[in-house]
Design a protein around this motif. Structure first.
Motif, mmCIF file in Angstrom:
data_model
loop_
_atom_site.group_PDB
_atom_site.id
_atom_site.type_symbol
_atom_site.label_atom_id
_atom_site.label_comp_id
_atom_site.label_asym_id
_atom_site.label_seq_id
_atom_site.Cartn_x
_atom_site.Cartn_y
_atom_site.Cartn_z
ATOM 1 N N VAL A 17 20.647 83.666 14.896
ATOM 2 C CA VAL A 17 19.907 83.970 13.675
ATOM 3 C C VAL A 17 19.760 85.484 13.548
ATOM 4 C CG1 VAL A 17 17.637 83.782 12.554
ATOM 5 C CG2 VAL A 17 18.647 81.789 13.685
ATOM 6 N N THR A 18 20.069 86.015 12.379
ATOM 7 C CA THR A 18 19.823 87.428 12.099
ATOM 8 C C THR A 18 18.674 87.527 11.104
ATOM 9 O OG1 THR A 18 21.543 87.479 10.401
ATOM 10 C CG2 THR A 18 22.174 88.193 12.620
ATOM 11 N N VAL A 19 17.870 88.587 11.275
ATOM 12 C CA VAL A 19 16.669 88.773 10.465
ATOM 13 C C VAL A 19 16.595 90.226 9.998
ATOM 14 C CG1 VAL A 19 15.387 86.941 11.648
ATOM 15 C CG2 VAL A 19 15.241 89.284 12.500
ATOM 16 N N ASN A 20 15.651 90.479 9.085
ATOM 17 C CA ASN A 20 15.409 91.851 8.642
ATOM 18 C C ASN A 20 14.217 92.430 9.408
ATOM 19 O OD1 ASN A 20 13.103 90.775 7.406
ATOM 20 N ND2 ASN A 20 14.012 90.756 5.365
ATOM 21 N N GLU A 21 13.811 93.630 9.060
ATOM 22 C CA GLU A 21 12.691 94.292 9.742
ATOM 23 C C GLU A 21 11.400 93.475 9.669
ATOM 24 O OE1 GLU A 21 12.270 96.877 11.720
ATOM 25 O OE2 GLU A 21 14.303 97.639 11.625
ATOM 26 N N ALA A 22 11.241 92.685 8.599
ATOM 27 C CA ALA A 22 10.042 91.857 8.434
ATOM 28 C C ALA A 22 10.167 90.524 9.172
ATOM 29 C CB ALA A 22 9.774 91.612 6.950
ATOM 30 N N ASP A 23 11.249 90.323 9.918
ATOM 31 C CA ASP A 23 11.526 89.103 10.672
ATOM 32 C C ASP A 23 11.769 87.899 9.762
ATOM 33 O OD1 ASP A 23 12.077 87.605 12.924
ATOM 34 O OD2 ASP A 23 9.989 87.271 13.456
ATOM 35 N N THR A 24 12.362 88.152 8.604
ATOM 36 C CA THR A 24 12.757 87.096 7.688
ATOM 37 C C THR A 24 14.237 86.813 7.916
ATOM 38 O OG1 THR A 24 11.154 87.863 6.050
ATOM 39 C CG2 THR A 24 12.939 86.452 5.240
ATOM 40 N N VAL A 25 14.578 85.540 8.056
ATOM 41 C CA VAL A 25 15.970 85.160 8.304
ATOM 42 C C VAL A 25 16.833 85.592 7.123
ATOM 43 C CG1 VAL A 25 17.560 83.234 8.669
ATOM 44 C CG2 VAL A 25 15.320 83.223 9.783
ATOM 45 N N ILE A 26 17.942 86.273 7.452
ATOM 46 C CA ILE A 26 18.884 86.716 6.417
ATOM 47 C C ILE A 26 20.287 86.164 6.635
ATOM 48 C CG2 ILE A 26 17.595 88.793 5.789
ATOM 49 C CD1 ILE A 26 19.582 90.399 7.572
ATOM 50 N N GLY A 27 20.505 85.494 7.783
ATOM 51 C CA GLY A 27 21.825 84.942 8.044
ATOM 52 C C GLY A 27 21.986 84.556 9.497
ATOM 53 N N SER A 28 23.252 84.479 9.921
ATOM 54 C CA SER A 28 23.555 84.201 11.314
ATOM 55 C C SER A 28 24.957 84.723 11.617
ATOM 56 C CB SER A 28 23.457 82.700 11.612
ATOM 57 O OG SER A 28 24.433 81.992 10.877
ATOM 58 N N ASP A 38 22.375 94.900 13.720
ATOM 59 C CA ASP A 38 21.856 93.555 13.457
ATOM 60 C C ASP A 38 20.580 93.333 14.256
ATOM 61 O OD1 ASP A 38 23.837 92.619 11.674
ATOM 62 O OD2 ASP A 38 25.160 92.126 13.357
ATOM 63 N N ILE A 39 19.612 92.720 13.620
ATOM 64 C CA ILE A 39 18.352 92.365 14.275
ATOM 65 C C ILE A 39 18.350 90.853 14.466
ATOM 66 C CG2 ILE A 39 15.824 92.473 14.147
ATOM 67 C CD1 ILE A 39 16.184 94.697 12.004
ATOM 68 N N LEU A 109 6.607 91.326 19.406
ATOM 69 C CA LEU A 109 7.012 92.685 19.745
ATOM 70 C C LEU A 109 8.344 92.978 19.075
ATOM 71 C CD1 LEU A 109 6.739 95.264 21.568
ATOM 72 C CD2 LEU A 109 7.857 93.931 23.376
ATOM 73 N N ARG A 110 8.469 94.156 18.527
ATOM 74 C CA ARG A 110 9.747 94.608 17.942
ATOM 75 C C ARG A 110 10.415 95.529 18.958
ATOM 76 N NH1 ARG A 110 14.189 95.635 16.305
ATOM 77 N NH2 ARG A 110 14.728 96.420 14.249
ATOM 78 N N MET A 111 11.576 95.143 19.425
ATOM 79 C CA MET A 111 12.299 95.947 20.412
ATOM 80 C C MET A 111 13.539 96.555 19.764
ATOM 81 S SD MET A 111 11.699 93.840 23.939
ATOM 82 C CE MET A 111 12.172 95.242 24.909
ATOM 83 N N THR A 112 13.752 97.839 20.030
ATOM 84 C CA THR A 112 14.904 98.550 19.485
ATOM 85 C C THR A 112 15.605 99.305 20.601
ATOM 86 O OG1 THR A 112 13.551 100.481 18.947
ATOM 87 C CG2 THR A 112 13.822 98.841 17.206
ATOM 88 N N GLY A 113 16.798 99.715 20.333
ATOM 89 C CA GLY A 113 17.572 100.453 21.330
ATOM 90 C C GLY A 113 18.789 99.650 21.716
ATOM 91 N N THR A 114 19.001 99.493 23.010
ATOM 92 C CA THR A 114 20.153 98.739 23.505
ATOM 93 C C THR A 114 20.178 97.333 22.911
ATOM 94 O OG1 THR A 114 20.088 99.981 25.564
ATOM 95 C CG2 THR A 114 21.336 97.927 25.582
ATOM 96 N N TYR A 115 19.011 96.696 22.855
ATOM 97 C CA TYR A 115 18.880 95.376 22.249
ATOM 98 C C TYR A 115 17.931 95.515 21.069
ATOM 99 C CZ TYR A 115 21.003 94.068 26.660
ATOM 100 O OH TYR A 115 21.848 93.977 27.727
ATOM 101 N N ASN A 116 18.296 94.922 19.949
ATOM 102 C CA ASN A 116 17.610 95.131 18.677
ATOM 103 C C ASN A 116 17.073 93.784 18.177
ATOM 104 O OD1 ASN A 116 16.817 96.482 16.357
ATOM 105 N ND2 ASN A 116 18.835 96.378 15.413
ATOM 106 N N HIS A 117 15.813 93.478 18.531
ATOM 107 C CA HIS A 117 15.312 92.151 18.179
ATOM 108 C C HIS A 117 13.787 92.117 18.005
ATOM 109 C CE1 HIS A 117 15.223 92.219 22.639
ATOM 110 N NE2 HIS A 117 14.087 91.576 22.482
ATOM 111 N N HIS A 118 13.359 91.042 17.342
ATOM 112 C CA HIS A 118 11.949 90.674 17.301
ATOM 113 C C HIS A 118 11.744 89.704 18.458
ATOM 114 C CE1 HIS A 118 10.769 92.302 13.373
ATOM 115 N NE2 HIS A 118 11.993 92.012 12.993
#
Length: 181
Positions: A17-28, A38-39, A109-118
């Protein structure tokens, strides 16, 4: 094609699942097609026993990403058709052989860097015998109970033994680890 083969083929093409900054699903996307921009979503489970210890797991040494590092006992990347909770319930069953009962919602938690995820944390209270858990060999090498203080000290002294940005994860969940159970 037999069902078993279909499942193997299907698993190889699981969609993340891919999401936006607001953690809303935008695709996969297939895992190998994820771009650094990609988040995605990760669910993590904090398992606490009645002695106030947290269950940690060492990733299998055969893992492509972060082999042998320690993290929370159950973690999973959310796949298409799942939400955070359904993912963590599935991962707990697959990775350590535990069917989860009542879960408490933890911080996000919002993590960024090497891994980009909520990252969504869940809390589960159980007095599990670590030596009796059924570990998924492809995922985990070992599990062990840690007191919060011992974990904090080990992360400070040997951060390389722990997963990506685990000091931030520990800081985020510290209030949960310090709460009276």
């Amino acid at each position: 094609m037999p069902a078993a083969n279909f499942n193997i083929c299907y698993d190889a093409y699981m969609q993340i699942v891919t999401v936006n900054e607001a953690d809303t699903v935008i695709g996969s996307k297939e895992r190998e097609n994820l771009a650094s921009t990609d988040i995605y979503r990760v669910a993590r489970l904090i398992i606490l026993n009645s002695r106030g210890q947290v269950l940690m797991a060492q990733r299998a040494l055969i893992k492509k990403k972060d082999p042998g590092v320690w993290g929370l006992a159950v973690e999973g990347t959310v796949e298409e058709g799942e939400d955070y909770e359904s993912n963590i319930r599935k991962e707990a069953q697959e990775e350590i052989g535990v069917t989860l009962g009542v879960l408490n919602l933890g911080p996000r938690l919002r993590m960024t860097g090497t891994y980009n995820h909520h990252c969504q944390f869940f809390v589960f209270h159980a007095d599990l015998d670590a030596s009796a858990l059924h570990l998924q060999e492809e995922e985990l090498a070992a599990v062990q109970w840690f007191t919060p203080q011992a974990l904090k000290q080990e992360v400070a002294e040997q951060p390389q033994k722990f997963g990506y940005n685990f000091s931030l994860i520990l800081e985020t969940i510290w209030p949960i680890l310090q709460a009276k159970h």
